[in-house]
Design a protein around this motif. Structure first.
Motif, PDB file in Angstrom:
ATOM      1  N   THR A  46       0.839  -1.200   0.000  1.00 13.09           N
ATOM      2  CA  THR A  46       0.000   0.000   0.000  1.00 13.09           C
ATOM      3  C   THR A  46       0.873   1.248   0.000  1.00 13.09           C
ATOM      4  O   THR A  46       0.597   2.211  -0.722  1.00 13.09           O
ATOM      5  CB  THR A  46      -0.943   0.005   1.216  1.00 13.09           C
ATOM      6  N   GLN A  47       1.933   1.234   0.774  1.00 17.54           N
ATOM      7  CA  GLN A  47       2.843   2.371   0.827  1.00 17.54           C
ATOM      8  C   GLN A  47       3.449   2.640  -0.550  1.00 17.54           C
ATOM      9  O   GLN A  47       3.509   3.781  -0.999  1.00 17.54           O
ATOM     10  CB  GLN A  47       3.959   2.131   1.842  1.00 17.54           C
ATOM     11  N   ALA A  48       3.872   1.600  -1.228  1.00 14.98           N
ATOM     12  CA  ALA A  48       4.467   1.764  -2.565  1.00 14.98           C
ATOM     13  C   ALA A  48       3.443   2.313  -3.556  1.00 14.98           C
ATOM     14  O   ALA A  48       3.763   3.205  -4.360  1.00 14.98           O
ATOM     15  CB  ALA A  48       5.022   0.428  -3.055  1.00 14.98           C
ATOM     16  N   ALA A  49       2.206   1.811  -3.496  1.00 14.46           N
ATOM     17  CA  ALA A  49       1.164   2.290  -4.412  1.00 14.46           C
ATOM     18  C   ALA A  49       0.826   3.749  -4.142  1.00 14.46           C
ATOM     19  O   ALA A  49       0.665   4.545  -5.080  1.00 14.46           O
ATOM     20  CB  ALA A  49      -0.085   1.422  -4.286  1.00 14.46           C
ATOM     21  N   LEU A  50       0.750   4.134  -2.871  1.00 10.35           N
ATOM     22  CA  LEU A  50       0.445   5.518  -2.514  1.00 10.35           C
ATOM     23  C   LEU A  50       1.578   6.447  -2.940  1.00 10.35           C
ATOM     24  O   LEU A  50       1.337   7.503  -3.540  1.00 10.35           O
ATOM     25  CB  LEU A  50       0.195   5.637  -1.008  1.00 10.35           C
ATOM     26  N   GLU A  51       2.814   6.062  -2.657  1.00  3.84           N
ATOM     27  CA  GLU A  51       3.961   6.893  -3.040  1.00  3.84           C
ATOM     28  C   GLU A  51       4.053   7.059  -4.549  1.00  3.84           C
ATOM     29  O   GLU A  51       4.354   8.145  -5.045  1.00  3.84           O
ATOM     30  CB  GLU A  51       5.249   6.301  -2.481  1.00  3.84           C
ATOM     31  N   ALA A  52       3.780   5.994  -5.281  1.00  2.00           N
ATOM     32  CA  ALA A  52       3.833   6.075  -6.750  1.00  2.00           C
ATOM     33  C   ALA A  52       2.750   7.023  -7.278  1.00  2.00           C
ATOM     34  O   ALA A  52       3.003   7.820  -8.181  1.00  2.00           O
ATOM     35  CB  ALA A  52       3.680   4.687  -7.363  1.00  2.00           C
ATOM     36  N   ALA A  53       1.552   6.939  -6.707  1.00  2.00           N
ATOM     37  CA  ALA A  53       0.455   7.796  -7.156  1.00  2.00           C
ATOM     38  C   ALA A  53       0.698   9.257  -6.795  1.00  2.00           C
ATOM     39  O   ALA A  53       0.263  10.157  -7.512  1.00  2.00           O
ATOM     40  CB  ALA A  53      -0.866   7.325  -6.558  1.00  2.00           C
ATOM     41  N   GLU A  54       1.396   9.500  -5.692  1.00  2.00           N
ATOM     42  CA  GLU A  54       1.666  10.868  -5.247  1.00  2.00           C
ATOM     43  C   GLU A  54       2.918  11.474  -5.881  1.00  2.00           C
ATOM     44  O   GLU A  54       3.172  12.658  -5.727  1.00  2.00           O
ATOM     45  CB  GLU A  54       1.826  10.904  -3.722  1.00  2.00           C
ATOM     46  N   SER A  55       3.680  10.665  -6.600  1.00  2.00           N
ATOM     47  CA  SER A  55       4.942  11.151  -7.169  1.00  2.00           C
ATOM     48  C   SER A  55       4.699  12.168  -8.280  1.00  2.00           C
ATOM     49  O   SER A  55       3.626  12.217  -8.885  1.00  2.00           O
ATOM     50  CB  SER A  55       5.783   9.981  -7.692  1.00  2.00           C
ATOM     51  N   GLU A  56       5.715  12.966  -8.543  1.00  2.00           N
ATOM     52  CA  GLU A  56       5.651  14.048  -9.530  1.00  2.00           C
ATOM     53  C   GLU A  56       5.183  13.555 -10.912  1.00  2.00           C
ATOM     54  O   GLU A  56       4.377  14.186 -11.555  1.00  2.00           O
ATOM     55  CB  GLU A  56       7.021  14.708  -9.646  1.00  2.00           C
ATOM     56  N   GLY A  57       5.689  12.455 -11.365  1.00  2.00           N
ATOM     57  CA  GLY A  57       5.378  11.962 -12.709  1.00  2.00           C
ATOM     58  C   GLY A  57       4.250  10.944 -12.762  1.00  2.00           C
ATOM     59  O   GLY A  57       4.104  10.222 -13.740  1.00  2.00           O
ATOM     60  N   ALA A  58       3.426  10.893 -11.721  1.00  2.00           N
ATOM     61  CA  ALA A  58       2.342   9.901 -11.679  1.00  2.00           C
ATOM     62  C   ALA A  58       1.352  10.118 -12.813  1.00  2.00           C
ATOM     63  O   ALA A  58       1.041  11.243 -13.183  1.00  2.00           O
ATOM     64  CB  ALA A  58       1.630   9.957 -10.346  1.00  2.00           C
ATOM     65  N   GLY A  59       0.875   9.013 -13.342  1.00  2.00           N
ATOM     66  CA  GLY A  59      -0.105   9.058 -14.416  1.00  2.00           C
ATOM     67  C   GLY A  59      -1.202   8.044 -14.178  1.00  2.00           C
ATOM     68  O   GLY A  59      -1.338   7.512 -13.075  1.00  2.00           O
ATOM     69  N   PRO A  60      -1.965   7.746 -15.206  1.00  2.00           N
ATOM     70  CA  PRO A  60      -3.092   6.815 -15.065  1.00  2.00           C
ATOM     71  C   PRO A  60      -2.700   5.441 -14.515  1.00  2.00           C
ATOM     72  O   PRO A  60      -3.460   4.855 -13.729  1.00  2.00           O
ATOM     73  CB  PRO A  60      -3.634   6.699 -16.491  1.00  2.00           C
ATOM     74  N   GLN A  62      -0.359   4.628 -12.355  1.00  2.00           N
ATOM     75  CA  GLN A  62      -0.121   4.697 -10.919  1.00  2.00           C
ATOM     76  C   GLN A  62      -1.428   4.922 -10.155  1.00  2.00           C
ATOM     77  O   GLN A  62      -1.633   4.355  -9.082  1.00  2.00           O
ATOM     78  CB  GLN A  62       0.884   5.808 -10.573  1.00  2.00           C
ATOM     79  N   ILE A  63      -2.303   5.732 -10.721  1.00  2.00           N
ATOM     80  CA  ILE A  63      -3.602   5.981 -10.091  1.00  2.00           C
ATOM     81  C   ILE A  63      -4.426   4.695 -10.080  1.00  2.00           C
ATOM     82  O   ILE A  63      -5.037   4.338  -9.075  1.00  2.00           O
ATOM     83  CB  ILE A  63      -4.362   7.110 -10.831  1.00  2.00           C
ATOM     84  N   THR A  64      -4.419   3.976 -11.188  1.00  2.00           N
ATOM     85  CA  THR A  64      -5.142   2.708 -11.275  1.00  2.00           C
ATOM     86  C   THR A  64      -4.584   1.694 -10.288  1.00  2.00           C
ATOM     87  O   THR A  64      -5.344   0.980  -9.622  1.00  2.00           O
ATOM     88  CB  THR A  64      -5.094   2.146 -12.711  1.00  2.00           C
ATOM     89  N   ALA A  65      -3.270   1.633 -10.166  1.00  2.00           N
ATOM     90  CA  ALA A  65      -2.644   0.696  -9.224  1.00  2.00           C
ATOM     91  C   ALA A  65      -3.050   1.019  -7.792  1.00  2.00           C
ATOM     92  O   ALA A  65      -3.322   0.106  -6.991  1.00  2.00           O
ATOM     93  CB  ALA A  65      -1.118   0.732  -9.368  1.00  2.00           C
ATOM     94  N   LEU A  66      -3.131   2.292  -7.445  1.00  2.00           N
ATOM     95  CA  LEU A  66      -3.567   2.666  -6.101  1.00  2.00           C
ATOM     96  C   LEU A  66      -5.036   2.302  -5.894  1.00  2.00           C
ATOM     97  O   LEU A  66      -5.395   1.764  -4.847  1.00  2.00           O
ATOM     98  CB  LEU A  66      -3.347   4.159  -5.853  1.00  2.00           C
ATOM     99  N   ALA A  67      -5.877   2.571  -6.880  1.00  2.00           N
ATOM    100  CA  ALA A  67      -7.299   2.206  -6.767  1.00  2.00           C
ATOM    101  C   ALA A  67      -7.456   0.706  -6.590  1.00  2.00           C
ATOM    102  O   ALA A  67      -8.261   0.246  -5.769  1.00  2.00           O
ATOM    103  CB  ALA A  67      -8.064   2.687  -8.000  1.00  2.00           C
ATOM    104  N   GLU A  68      -6.689  -0.071  -7.326  1.00  2.00           N
ATOM    105  CA  GLU A  68      -6.749  -1.535  -7.197  1.00  2.00           C
ATOM    106  C   GLU A  68      -6.282  -1.983  -5.815  1.00  2.00           C
ATOM    107  O   GLU A  68      -6.851  -2.898  -5.222  1.00  2.00           O
ATOM    108  CB  GLU A  68      -5.921  -2.195  -8.292  1.00  2.00           C
ATOM    109  N   ARG A  69      -5.247  -1.329  -5.290  1.00  2.00           N
ATOM    110  CA  ARG A  69      -4.757  -1.679  -3.953  1.00  2.00           C
ATOM    111  C   ARG A  69      -5.797  -1.330  -2.897  1.00  2.00           C
ATOM    112  O   ARG A  69      -6.037  -2.094  -1.969  1.00  2.00           O
ATOM    113  CB  ARG A  69      -3.428  -0.968  -3.659  1.00  2.00           C
ATOM    114  N   LEU A  70      -6.445  -0.173  -3.032  1.00  2.00           N
ATOM    115  CA  LEU A  70      -7.507   0.197  -2.100  1.00  2.00           C
ATOM    116  C   LEU A  70      -8.658  -0.802  -2.169  1.00  2.00           C
ATOM    117  O   LEU A  70      -9.237  -1.166  -1.140  1.00  2.00           O
ATOM    118  CB  LEU A  70      -8.011   1.613  -2.393  1.00  2.00           C
ATOM    119  N   ASP A  71      -8.962  -1.259  -3.374  1.00  2.00           N
ATOM    120  CA  ASP A  71     -10.008  -2.259  -3.561  1.00  2.00           C
ATOM    121  C   ASP A  71      -9.658  -3.560  -2.827  1.00  2.00           C
ATOM    122  O   ASP A  71     -10.503  -4.155  -2.154  1.00  2.00           O
ATOM    123  CB  ASP A  71     -10.209  -2.508  -5.057  1.00  2.00           C
TER     124      ASP A  71
END
Length: 126
Positions: A46-60, A62-71
Motif C-alpha cells: 500500500t505504501q508503494a502504491a500511494l507513493e507512486a500515485a503521489e509522485s511528480e510523474g504519476a499518471g493513469p 499509478q492511479i489505477t494501481a492505487l485504486a486496485e490496492r484500495l479495492d
C-alpha cells in the motif's frame, strides 16, 4: 475493474483532482490520506502504491494501481472499508458532481426530503 468510488479517491490522492474539490472534499481528502498512510505503515504494498500515485510523474497507471490496492484492502478489511467510505464520501461527491448532476447528502433522519436540480412550481408536503 475497480469501484468508481475508489477510483475517485485514488485520483484525489494522486493529486489529479485538486481543483475539483470544495471545502468538504479537501477536508475529506486530508482524512482519507491520513487513513491510507496509517494503513500503509504496516503494509509495504500500500505504501508503494500511494507513493507512486503521489509522485511528480504519476499518471493513469499509478492511479489505477492505487485504486486496485484500495479495492484489495477493502475486500480484506471491512472496518477499513467502512472508514474509507465514510471519510471519502465528500471527496467522491466533489469529483463526480458535474454541471448536470445533483449531489444530495443526508446524514440524519428527515421526514421529507426532495432531491432535484430544478423545480418549476411548488412542492407541498402533507
Amino acid at each position: 475493474m475497480t469501484d468508481p468510488f475508489l477510483d475517485s479517491l485514488a485520483t484525489a490522492l494522486g493529486g489529479q483532482a485538486a481543483t475539483a474539490l470544495g471545502a468538504a472534499g479537501t477536508l475529506g481528502l486530508a482524512k482519507v490520506r491520513d487513513l491510507v498512510r496509517r494503513r500503509s505503515r504496516q503494509d509495504p504494498e500500500t505504501q508503494a502504491a500511494l507513493e507512486a500515485a503521489e509522485s511528480e510523474g504519476a499518471g493513469p497507471a499509478q492511479i489505477t494501481a492505487l485504486a486496485e490496492r484500495l479495492d484489495e484492502l477493502c475486500a480484506e478489511d471491512e472496518e477499513f472499508a467502512g472508514e474509507l467510505r465514510h471519510e471519502g464520501a465528500a471527496v467522491h461527491n466533489d469529483i463526480t458532481a458535474s454541471d448536470n448532476a445533483v449531489v444530495n447528502i443526508n446524514t440524519g433522519q428527515v421526514e421529507n426530503l426532495v432531491q432535484a436540480r430544478e423545480i418549476n412550481g411548488g412542492i407541498t408536503f402533507n
